[in-house]
Structure formats: C-alpha cells, structure tokens
Write an enzyme that holds these catalytic residues in place. Structure first.
Site, PDB file in Angstrom:
ATOM      1  CG  ASP A   1      19.953 130.953  65.145  1.00 23.46           C
ATOM      2  OD1 ASP A   1      20.469 129.985  65.737  1.00 23.46           O
ATOM      3  OD2 ASP A   1      18.863 131.484  65.464  1.00 23.46           O
TER       4      ASP A   1
ATOM      5  CG  ASP B   1      22.634 135.061  62.584  1.00 32.52           C
ATOM      6  OD1 ASP B   1      22.489 133.993  61.947  1.00 32.52           O
ATOM      7  OD2 ASP B   1      21.663 135.732  62.999  1.00 32.52           O
TER       8      ASP B   1
ATOM      9  CG  ASP C   1      19.363 136.064  59.149  1.00 26.07           C
ATOM     10  OD1 ASP C   1      18.980 136.467  58.038  1.00 26.07           O
ATOM     11  OD2 ASP C   1      18.630 135.999  60.160  1.00 26.07           O
TER      12      ASP C   1
ATOM     13  CD  GLU D   1      17.900 132.124  59.230  1.00 30.80           C
ATOM     14  OE1 GLU D   1      18.898 132.387  58.520  1.00 30.80           O
ATOM     15  OE2 GLU D   1      17.904 132.254  60.455  1.00 30.80           O
TER      16      GLU D   1
END
Ligand code: 0RA
Length: 636
Positions: free
Chosen positions: A501, A499, A497, A424
């Site tokens: 997102d 998280d 990541d 990403e």
C-alpha cells in the site's frame, strides 16, 4: 556506401586518460555509467546492421559478472593496420579509432554515443573479442584496461560472420557492478522498434531470464506498445515521406488519456530534448486539425483555434528521421536536441499533407479525435478563468484554510534547510509530529487516497484536496508555472509504510510530482524515506533491519533477543522513527531520480495497474540510494 578498411583508422589518444577521468567519456561511474559501456558496444553492432549487414544482436549477462554482445554483421576486419598492429587491436585500444569518425558517409553517431569500444576496454578488467569472417574465427584478449593479453590469432573455422565482444567492468572504477536485465531489455526493445529487420535477444544467466524482440511493423508497434494500457481512439496512423533529402517516419495515435507523449529519434539516436523536427511535427498537427475543424464547422466562426496543447492531449507519437550527415546539427550539452533547421519544414510538410489526407478519408476517426480536442479546449479555457479568479484573491482564504490544521510547520524559516515529510495517514502523522526535529522538519499527513493524476482531468486534479494542500505547502506553483526557486523546503520526503500500500501511495505521489513539479525531481529535491521493517531488542541494546536478508544475517548469529515487526509507521514510537528514518545523521533517504520520460510514463502506467510486482520492480530500478551525509554536516 563508404568503404571502410584497415587504413581509415587514425590514432588519437591513449587509454590512460579514460581511466583517470572516466566521467568525461561515459558521463558517470554509477549504474548509468556502467550501462553506458554496454550501449557503446551495442551501438557498434547496431551501426553495422543500419548499414545493411546482419540482422541480429544477442546480449548475455554472464554469471561471472561479465557481459557478451554478439552480432551477425561482417565482422571487424582482421588484417594488419598500417601501424603494424592488427586492426582489432587498434579498434579496441586506440581512443577514437573507428571508421565512423572520419568518413563523409551516411552513418552518424549522435549524442554521447560512439566514443568507441576502446573506452569500454579501458574501463574493463578484461575484454575478449571474437571475430567470424572470411571462413575463420579470430580472437584477441585484453587485460587490465586494454593491455594485450593474447594477440589476435586464428582459433578455428566457420561459415558465419559476426563480432562477439565480452568484457568485465573494472571493479575499482564502478560502484555498482551488476548489469540490469530490465534496463538492457528496454534499450534493445527500442532498437528493435526502430529497425524493423533487427532481432534482439537478451539473456540473464544469473536467473535464467531470456527475451527476444522483433517488430515487423516498426514504429507502429512502438506506439501500440506505449499505449498498451490505454484506450486508443483509432488504429495507429503511419506517415512516411521524404522532403529535401530528409526521410520522415512517424507513427501516431490518440487515446482517451490526457497525456502527451512524443518521442523522437534522428538516425536511430534518441533526441531526448526534441528540436526542430518536433517543432515541425507539432505545427503540422495543430494546423491540420484546425483546418479540418473549421472546414467542417466543428469550430464556429467566432470561436478561437485549438492551441498546440489541445491537439496533443492524449497523443502518443514516435518520430524517426533519417538525415544525411552534411545536414546534421545537434545542440545542448548532451547533444540531445536536433538543431538542423531543414528538419522543421521537412517534417511539417510531410506530416501536414499526410494528415490532411488521412482526416478527409477517415471521417469517423477525425470526429472522435476532434471531440476530444474540443473538450480539451473548453477545459483549458475554464481552467484559465479559474486561475484568473484565484489570482484576483478570491480563493486566498481557502488556500490558507487548506493548510491550517493539516500541516505542522517547522519553527525555522530557512527553505534551504527545511524538510517536508509527506506522511500516509493521521496516526503515522501523529508519530512523525512527535518524532521530528521541530526546528526544520514539517509534517503533512495525507488523509484520503491520492488521485491518479495520469487518469484524471486537470480540473478533477485541482479539485482534489490533498493535491491542493501539497501545492500550497510546497509553495512554488505547479505545471508550466512551477518555479523550483520558490520551494519552501529543500527536501520533500515521502514517508509511507514499508508495504505494498505504501509503495502504491509512493507511486501515485511520484506520478503527481513527475507530471506537475518535474523540476523538483530533476533538481534532486524529492526523496523517499526508508522506515525499517524490524526491531531486534537485546535488552540493553537494540538494532533495526530494513530487509529480510539483514534480519536473517543477524538472527542467525544471535540467540537471545526479542523481535518486533513493524507493520506500519503508526506502530512505531517517535524515538525509533526519529533514529531510523528522520534523523539526518542516521537515516537513509532515497533520492528520486527519473532519467527518462518515456520509461517513466510507461512505468507509471504499469504502476497504476492492479499488479503489485512490477511496481516494486520499478521502485527498485528507478530510485537511487544516496546517503546524503553532506546535509548532516551542514546542520551541526
Ligand atoms: C570496421 C569495418 C568494417 C566492419 C566493422 C568495423 C565492424 C565493427 C563492429 C563492431 C561490432 N560489430 C562490428 N561489425 C563490424 C567492415 C569492413 C569490411 O568488410 O569492408
């Protein structure tokens, strides 16, 4: 109705064989195998209700790790079996015991199910069966995989009937001992959709969760449920009819989406691999819509017909057949495909006649569905043209340009070893580039947001740069022409990541791979990387943590340390990224494993909404952790 009694049970094999080779009886000893035990017991209760006895099944996940399944059927017979043992002892200790294996009655057990409650007993630490019948409560207890702990005895009086089974799975046999409330709910909900009269209750005593399923409208509700997050073009169409002793029950609805979702069952057992009934259904709808379109001049004389795929774009359908046992034939290794040749003309006839009538009677609906089909047909023809042009070499250069400058390729050229990290963002891509082992690891940073392939049209999807780049990098085509033999990488690893997102991007990518490169998942080539959340520095040494629980455990013990929280991959240095996430010897990868296409597409829908929690839950439930040490060994 077949009369079952104490004598209709024969004795075939002992339970020892089951414990020696559990996989032979329940498929595997992972989470799936564990739940197979539950389905086995539930199926017995469902059978009782299908036969017209009782209307309720309750499942309770107990605090001690055991599980209870109760029904209000007739109750297992409590008399003596000719062998001198009580009937419940025979049913729960002798392999393959049970009326359903030897009667010529209506009831069937398709698929893997129905190997018997004794298998569950064999694979349990203990099991307890309580029977409510003839005004009495009887109970029998087993221990250590089927040894009688306490023989059948009367323990009280009752005016109800039913069977209550509790078992504790064997800790040595099963790797994962926790029952999934979500998985059980989904399965019970499906049974409730298929059996209008059934009410299912599921309760998890560990965190006080409870749900109840009951659907007066059966299959219609099933289709409404699947389409809950989509925009339907009309009310659910319900078709029922009988032909040549085969009962056909269908519910169908078109939505504005592009996905096809056809689910079929035979005698309430899912036929995951389709078969003759699905073929009959598809033929019927294609024929009915083509005829209607021709008769109403919606397709002109010179124009070609709709293909099957046009008639199924955006269609959700559930098919349930009742087939007498003498006509039943299942095919394939898992017996998930209906072979019965009579099922095709039966479904085709019933559905064609009913749909023809429906279309004539509901002109507005017919036109809105047909408008959609015309769009699908036009897009299909345009896509075909574009593909032909591409094949003629017109876009070869573009493809190359697409990849150059984005992909950092590996030095080695062995597709059996090479790995593609899809990362990403550019900054994370830069770190990964420096962290990788350049011999066999490639890095592909994704810049833009990935398009939601569930909502977009094929032509939008293939205009999307990120998608094109991935297809070109993987190098094995997409959709029907995807050939897993051609993949350039043994592992395609999604690295985002840790998280929300990141989870969202993972889901968008999973949706894409699920829809256009499903064999990549089925053959186990798709993975998710697990970057750590924290680094704990003790001066000379350091340690990483993946969860807050781990962190607490460590920081509770130590005093002198420096804590770093990684907000994203971009914040990590190449060293730590290699050590924790990319080095085959040390990393943990999650192998993506989509078992069930209904659930997957249903969940992908959930995932694509704005809600974050269900997304996380989905990932937790669906991706299986597997330490792939075999690979590390191969490399050295
Ligand atoms: C054999 C015969 C009869 C009922 C059952 C088995 C039975 C088994 C299970 C397992 C879970 N729930 C169940 N409910 C019933 C019927 C005997 C009769 O009454 O004629």
């Amino acid at each position: 109705m077949v009369k079952y009694d104490e004598n209709s049970i024969t004795i075939l094999e002992g339970l020892e064989a089951v414990r020696k080779r559990p996989g032979m009886y329940i498929g595997s000893t992972d989470k799936r195998g564990l739940h197979h035990l539950v389905w086995e017991i539930i199926d017995n209760s469902v059978d009782e209700i299908i036969n017209g006895f009782g209307n309720k099944i309750q499942v309770r996940i107990n605090k001690d790790g055991s599980i209870t399944i109760a029904d209000n059927g007739r109750g297992v017979p409590t008399g003596m079996h000719k062998s001198g043992k009580s009937t419940p002892e025979v049913i729960y200790t002798i392999l393959h015991a049970g009326g359903k294996f030897e009667t010529a009655g209506y009831k069937v057990s398709g698929g893997l199910h129905g190997v018997g409650a004794s298998v569950v007993n064999a694979l349990s630490d203990w099991m307890e069966v309580t029977i409510l019948r003839d005004g009495k409560i009887h109970q029998i207890k087993f221990k250590e995989g089927g040894k009688v702990d306490s023989p059948l005895k009367e323990i009280g009086n009752t005016n109800r009937t039913g069977t209550i089974v509790t078992f504790m799975p064997n800790k040595e046999i099963f790797k994962n001992l926790s029952f999934s409330y979500t998985t059980i709910c989904e399965r019970m909900q499906e049974s409730a959709f298929l059996l209008k009269e059934l009410t299912c209750e599921i309760e998890d005593m560990n965190d006080n969760k409870k749900c109840v399923y009951h659907y007066d409208n059966g299959l219609i509700s099933f289709v409404e449920y699947i389409n809950e997050d989509k925009t339907p073009l009309h009310k659910v169409i319900s078709i029922e009819g009988t032909k040549n002793d085969i009962e056909v029950d269908v519910a169908m609805q078109y939505t504005d989406s592009y996905n096809e979702n056809i689910i079929s069952f035979v005698n309430n057992v899912k036929t995951s691999d389709g078969g003759s009934h699905e073929v009959g259904f598809k033929t019927a709808i294609t024929k009915a819509f083509n005829e209607y379109a021709r008769n109403n001049n919606l397709i002109k004389n010179k124009e070609t017909n709709f293909e099957g795929s046009d008639a199924r774009e955006g269609l959700t359908a559930v098919i349930n057949l009742k087939i007498p046992e003498r006509l039943l034939q299942f095919e394939g290794q898992t017996k998930g495909k209906l072979g019965t040749p009579e099922a095709k003309p039966a479904v085709e006839g019933v559905v064609y006649e009913a749909l023809k009538y429906y279309l004539e009677e509901n002109r507005e609906v017919s036109v809105s569905i047909l408008e959609k089909m015309i769009k699908s047909k036009t897009a299909r023809e345009a896509a075909r043209k574009a593909r032909e042009e591409a094949r003629n070499g017109k876009s070869k250069k573009n493809e190359a340009r697409n990849i150059i400058g984005k992909l950092t390729p590996p030095q080695g050229r062995n597709p059996k070893i090479n790995e593609l990290f899809i990362v990403e963002g550019n900054s994370a891509g830069g770190t990964a580039k420096n962290a990788r082992d350049r011999k066999f690891q490639a890095i592909l940073p994704l810049r833009g947001k990935i398009i939601n392939t569930l909502k977009a049209t094929d032509s939008d999807i293939f205009k999307n740069e990120e998608i094109n780049t991935m297809i070109n990098c993987i190098g094995a085509g997409y959709g029907d022409s995807f050939d897993v033999k051609d993949i350039n990488y043994d592992k395609v690893i999604i690295m985002t990541d840790a998280d929300d997102d990141g989870a969202h991007i993972q889901c968008l990518l999973l949706t894409f791979f699920y829809k256009y490169m499903r064999p990549l998942i089925e053959e186990g080539h798709l993975y998710i990387a697990m970057p750590p959340l924290y680094k704990i520095d003790y001066g000379k040494t350091h340690e990483y943590c993946w969860t807050n629980e781990e962190l607490k455990e460590i920081t509770d013990k130590k005093t002198n340390y420096k804590l770093q929280r990684y907000k994203g991959l971009g914040e990590m240095n190449p060293g730590p990224l290699w050590e924790t996430t990319m080095d085959p010897e040390r990393r943990n990868l999650i192998r993506v494993n989509i078992e069930d296409s209904l659930l997957a597409s249903k969940r992908v829908n959930v995932l694509m909404g704005d809600v974050v929690e269900p997304r996380k839950e989905w990932i937790n439930e669906n991706v299986e952790f597997s330490l792939e040490d075999d690979f590390a060994i191969n490399l050295k």
